[in-house]
Design an enzyme around this catalytic site. Structure first.
Site: not given
Length: 254
Positions: A9-11, A94, A96, A166, A172, A211, A233
């Site tokens: 997931n590149w966000k 997600h 976020e 998650e 992160g 992470s 990440g």
């Protein structure tokens, strides 16, 4: 046996040039093996990604989808549009999206169904905040997130889906749930689905997203109910992501 699954997931990261280089490095570096690998770049790079990934071992996914099929919804992207770019997967729910954009369990369920109707495979994210973990309500929170989708879409919709656990407190932050902590929640998720259909639960791929790094992937993926990872990440670095993909290969290679 469940086929291991790793998605990046590149966000909201990178440029067009960065994305092209990363995709080329992944295509060239990925070893064919008995696991599935997906990358989820930002919407604006999907066309480039579809071209670069065509014929490769890597499938394409999107980071989000509208719950609506079409209409006056400025800024939204429909599941049918993602199909036009050969997307196979899409992330829904997600943390976020839930935390920053106020997506409720009901909205996530509608997005899950919108994706499934178009033949996309949802990657359903569930997880608890640090406060919820400290209050010992992790199971309650995740059951509510799962039940919203089970009740709206039915358990058979999970045949093609992936569930990603998650823990919000580990995204992160550099913190990671221990393999034992992650395994306990993964087992709970599988048990909840098994209450509805044991066969589907046994085949359901449940991956960890908190992470995950090249340094801890082996330990996490060795747990019996952890079928891979949703990588944030570390998916932006080709060497790190490729190493994590290698960790997901079953010991017998099958």
């Amino acid at each position: 046996m469940r086929q291991p699954f790793v998605a990046g997931n590149w966000k909201m990261n990178g440029s067009r040039d960065d994305a092209g280089r990363l995709l080329e490095d992944l295509v060239q570096g990925l070893t064919p093996a008995a696991r599935e690998v997906v990358v989820c770049p930002p919407y604006v790079y999907l066309a480039d990604a579809a071209r670069i990934l065509k014929g490769s071992e890597i499938a394409l996914g999107a980071q989000n989808v509208s719950e609506e099929e079409s209409g006056a919804f400025t800024g939204e992207v429909a599941a049918s549009m993602l199909q036009d770019f050969d997307c196979r997967y899409v992330i829904v729910g997600h943390s976020e999206r839930r935390g920053l954009f106020g997506e409720s369990n009901e909205i996530v369920a509608r997005k899950f169904m919108a994706a499934a109707r178009q033949g996309l495979r949802p990657i359903l994210c569930v997880g608890e905040t640090l406060e919820q973990r400290e209050q010992d309500v992790t199971e309650q929170v995740i059951r509510e997130q799962l039940d919203a989708v089970l009740e709206a879409a039915g358990v058979h919709a999970f045949v093609e889906a992936v569930v990603a656990y998650e823990p919000v407190w580990a995204i992160g932050t550099g913190q990671t749930a221990s393999p034992e902590q992650a395994q306990a929640v993964h087992a709970m998720i599988r048990a909840r689905v098994a209450e509805v259909d044991d066969t589907i639960a046994g085949k359901l791929r449940i991956v960890y997203g908190g992470s995950v790094k090249a340094s801890n992937a082996d330990e996490l993926f060795a747990m019996p109910d952890i079928d891979g990872g949703l990588i944030g990440g570390a998916s932006l670095d080709a060497d790190s992501f490729l190493s994590i993909c290698e960790s997901a290969i079953p010991a017998d290679g099958k």
